[in-house]
Write a protein that holds these residues in place. Structure first.
Motif, short mmCIF file in Angstrom:
data_model
loop_
_atom_site.label_atom_id
_atom_site.label_comp_id
_atom_site.label_asym_id
_atom_site.label_seq_id
_atom_site.Cartn_x
_atom_site.Cartn_y
_atom_site.Cartn_z
N CYS A 1 50.44 38.98 31.75
CA CYS A 1 49.80 39.85 30.75
C CYS A 1 48.41 40.27 31.19
CB CYS A 1 49.73 39.12 29.40
SG CYS A 1 51.32 38.82 28.62
N VAL A 2 47.62 39.30 31.67
CA VAL A 2 46.27 39.62 32.14
C VAL A 2 46.33 40.56 33.34
CG1 VAL A 2 44.18 38.64 33.17
CG2 VAL A 2 45.27 37.49 31.24
N VAL B 1 55.30 39.96 39.58
CA VAL B 1 54.10 39.14 39.36
C VAL B 1 54.47 37.85 38.66
CG1 VAL B 1 51.89 39.04 38.15
CG2 VAL B 1 52.54 41.12 39.36
N PHE B 2 55.34 37.94 37.64
CA PHE B 2 55.75 36.74 36.91
C PHE B 2 56.46 35.75 37.83
CE2 PHE B 2 58.90 34.29 34.54
CZ PHE B 2 58.13 33.77 33.51
N LEU B 3 57.34 36.25 38.68
CA LEU B 3 58.07 35.37 39.58
C LEU B 3 57.13 34.68 40.56
CD1 LEU B 3 60.71 34.26 40.74
CD2 LEU B 3 60.84 36.31 42.17
N PHE B 4 56.23 35.44 41.17
CA PHE B 4 55.28 34.85 42.12
C PHE B 4 54.41 33.80 41.46
CE2 PHE B 4 55.17 38.69 45.24
CZ PHE B 4 56.43 38.33 45.68
N MET C 1 55.92 49.86 34.22
CA MET C 1 55.39 48.81 35.08
C MET C 1 56.24 47.54 35.07
SD MET C 1 51.36 49.16 34.00
CE MET C 1 50.92 47.66 34.86
N ILE C 2 57.30 47.50 34.28
CA ILE C 2 58.05 46.26 34.11
C ILE C 2 58.58 45.69 35.43
CG2 ILE C 2 60.24 45.37 33.22
CD1 ILE C 2 59.62 46.66 30.58
N PRO C 3 59.18 46.48 36.33
CA PRO C 3 59.65 45.87 37.59
C PRO C 3 58.54 45.19 38.37
CG PRO C 3 60.62 48.04 37.30
CD PRO C 3 59.60 47.90 36.24
N GLY D 1 51.92 29.63 31.79
CA GLY D 1 50.89 30.11 32.71
C GLY D 1 51.28 31.41 33.37
N ALA D 2 52.52 31.54 33.81
CA ALA D 2 52.97 32.78 34.45
C ALA D 2 53.01 33.92 33.45
CB ALA D 2 54.34 32.57 35.08
#
Length: 302
Positions: free
Chosen positions: A110-111, A221-224, A214-216, A104-105
């Motif tokens: 990605c979205v 976003v992934f962590l949150f 944009m990776i950082p 899900g993350a």
């Protein structure tokens, strides 16, 4: 002349130290307020975690008869009982949470990356209106959306399935907001225009130029989103009825409910809660290292 300058330098430094020592006591006390506030906040956050860690080492008899922060001797037995409970269904709950949170993350990131980059780079009619709607979604409490999401999944005959928990998590308004802000700051418009002038397609510009910059932000976003899905309770509670598809939050809740009639299960709940925190801590440590490496490599490249 040089010796005179050397002699003046210590005297000036001594005067500065004296001025600092001569600060009014009230000002020094006020300067300590932020530090004390942060220490109290850290204590408030870490105290429950410390209680869970210590309580997971206690047996059922020690849990209610010993001092709260005194370690016990039953951690190994608690692990054994938790592993044996219903043929190890706890680990099925952990695997489900890893699936929900990890996939899900990833999909949500990605979205968010696609949407944030598009909102930051392209100019089209209704862009600001769309962004304002997303901001309204950030302020919307999840409990308001849970019932409509359940009705939509019921219409699609997806309730009580993995998709019923995964699909609502893919679009994160807060993730899109962060991605847009970060893309606007990290991706220069001149670089995008240079790629277009060189004949690169929009997809190639995004994947080869914009996305590495944009990776950082996308890691954040992934962590949150991972933490939000891992800790999510309401959506699985509404969507799922088969306990083999439960995430760890809902599984521990069912154990806690049964503990009202079977106090021996309390030790399993506490031990399970302690184990459920470990993946989040490990993920944060790994991603923190990735942040440092990525920022360092960006500084070297620049």
């Amino acid at each position: 002349m040089s010796s005179l300058a050397v002699q003046k330098a210590p005297s000036a430094a001594g005067a500065t130290d004296a001025e600092r020592d001569d600060r009014p006591p009230l000002r020094r006390r006020i300067a300590l307020v932020p530090t004390i506030t942060l220490l109290l906040g850290a204590l408030y956050c870490l105290l429950p975690v410390a209680w869970v860690v210590i309580a997971s080492t206690k047996s059922g008899s020690e849990l209610f008869s010993t001092f709260t922060f005194l370690p016990g001797t039953g951690f190994t037995q608690n692990l054994s009982d938790l592993n044996a409970y219903r043929d190890g269904i706890y680990w099925q709950w952990m695997a489900n949470s890893a699936l929900y949170a990890g996939l899900g993350a990833l999909l949500s990131t990605c979205v968010s990356a696609f949407s944030g980059y598009a909102l930051a780079t392209y100019r089209f009619r209704g862009r600001e209106t769309m962004f304002n709607v997303l901001l309204a979604g950030v302020l919307m409490p999840p409990i308001i959306l849970a019932i409509p999401q359940y009705l939509l999944m019921a219409q699609a005959d997806l309730t009580d399935s993995y998709w019923s928990v995964l699909l609502p998590q893919i679009l994160s308004p807060y993730g899109v907001y962060l991605a847009r802000i970060y893309a606007a700051a990290a991706v220069p418009s001149d670089v995008v225009e240079a790629g277009r002038m060189d004949g690169a397609s929009e997809w190639r510009i995004f994947t080869r130029i914009a996305l590495p910059m944009m990776i950082p932000g996308m890691v954040t976003v992934f962590l949150f989103q991972f933490v939000a899905v891992w800790n999510n309770f309401l959506l699985p509670y509404i969507m799922l009825s088969d306990d083999e598809r439960f995430p760890i939050t809902l599984g521990l809740f069912t154990l806690l409910e049964q503990g009202a009639n079977t106090p021996a299960l309390y030790t399993l709940v506490i031990t399970g809660a302690f184990l459920a925190v470990i993946p989040l801590v490990a993920l944060f440590l790994v991603i923190q290292r990735f942040w440092s490496l990525d920022l360092l490599s960006g500084a070297v490249k620049s």
